[in-house]
Design a protein around this motif. Structure first.
Motif, short mmCIF file in Angstrom:
data_model
loop_
_atom_site.label_atom_id
_atom_site.label_comp_id
_atom_site.label_asym_id
_atom_site.label_seq_id
_atom_site.Cartn_x
_atom_site.Cartn_y
_atom_site.Cartn_z
N ILE A 129 34.51 -10.66 -2.34
CA ILE A 129 33.50 -9.98 -3.14
C ILE A 129 32.78 -8.98 -2.24
O ILE A 129 32.32 -9.32 -1.16
N THR A 130 32.70 -7.74 -2.70
CA THR A 130 32.02 -6.71 -1.92
C THR A 130 30.51 -6.88 -2.02
O THR A 130 29.96 -6.98 -3.12
N VAL A 131 29.86 -6.91 -0.85
CA VAL A 131 28.41 -6.99 -0.77
C VAL A 131 27.92 -5.67 -0.19
O VAL A 131 28.38 -5.24 0.87
N GLU A 132 27.01 -5.01 -0.91
CA GLU A 132 26.42 -3.75 -0.47
C GLU A 132 25.00 -4.04 0.02
O GLU A 132 24.21 -4.67 -0.68
N LEU A 133 24.70 -3.56 1.23
CA LEU A 133 23.36 -3.69 1.79
C LEU A 133 22.74 -2.31 1.83
O LEU A 133 23.30 -1.40 2.44
N ASN A 134 21.61 -2.13 1.15
CA ASN A 134 20.94 -0.84 1.06
C ASN A 134 19.74 -0.80 2.00
O ASN A 134 18.83 -1.61 1.89
N TYR A 135 19.77 0.18 2.87
CA TYR A 135 18.71 0.38 3.85
C TYR A 135 18.00 1.69 3.54
O TYR A 135 18.44 2.76 3.97
#
Length: 140
Positions: A129-135
């Motif tokens: 599962i792709t996990v996107e981390l937004n900074y």
């Protein structure tokens, strides 16, 4: 009817321990209280909210899961995210995360969103599962 927020996501997995370790040890979630369901699992928390529910699938005996959630349980089909493309979290300290991912051997990719002060890191969890981390720049 009006929606106010996304409450949580639920991930079915045959890799319960590995998945819990990914979200807790690498991403910094907290493993917390969970009702006594008739199947294995974990609830993972951010700031006191259970935002990821891990549903352990016992390929040898999925009866508790089937009785509670219903439907077929095919352990072999639990890879990737199907039509659900990814889950995203707002985050801080990207260098800390990228160092942890490198140390644990998780490949990741970075992106800078055009015309926005948004740096992104994408990584796949143990289930694909792709996990996107937004900074966001203002959060750093």
């Amino acid at each position: 009817m009006s929606l106010s927020s996304l409450d949580h996501c639920s991930i079915r997995t045959v890799k319960l321990d590995e998945t819990r370790d990914f979200y807790v040890d690498l991403l910094g979630m907290k493993d917390g209280d969970r009702p006594d369901f008739p199947f294995p699992g974990a609830w993972l928390y951010i700031d006191g909210l259970a935002v990821v529910h891990l549903v352990g699938v016992d390929a040898e005996d999925p009866s508790g899961l089937q009785a509670y959630l219903g439907g077929d349980v095919d352990a072999d089909s639990l890879d990737g995210s199907g039509a659900f493309d990814h889950i995203a979290f707002r985050a801080r300290e990207p260098m800390t995360l990228m160092r942890r991912l490198k140390e644990e051997g998780y490949p990741f990719r970075e992106r800078q969103v055009p015309s926005m002060n948004l740096h992104q890191v994408f990584v796949e969890d143990p289930n694909g599962i792709t996990v996107e981390l937004n900074y966001w720049a203002e959060d750093q």
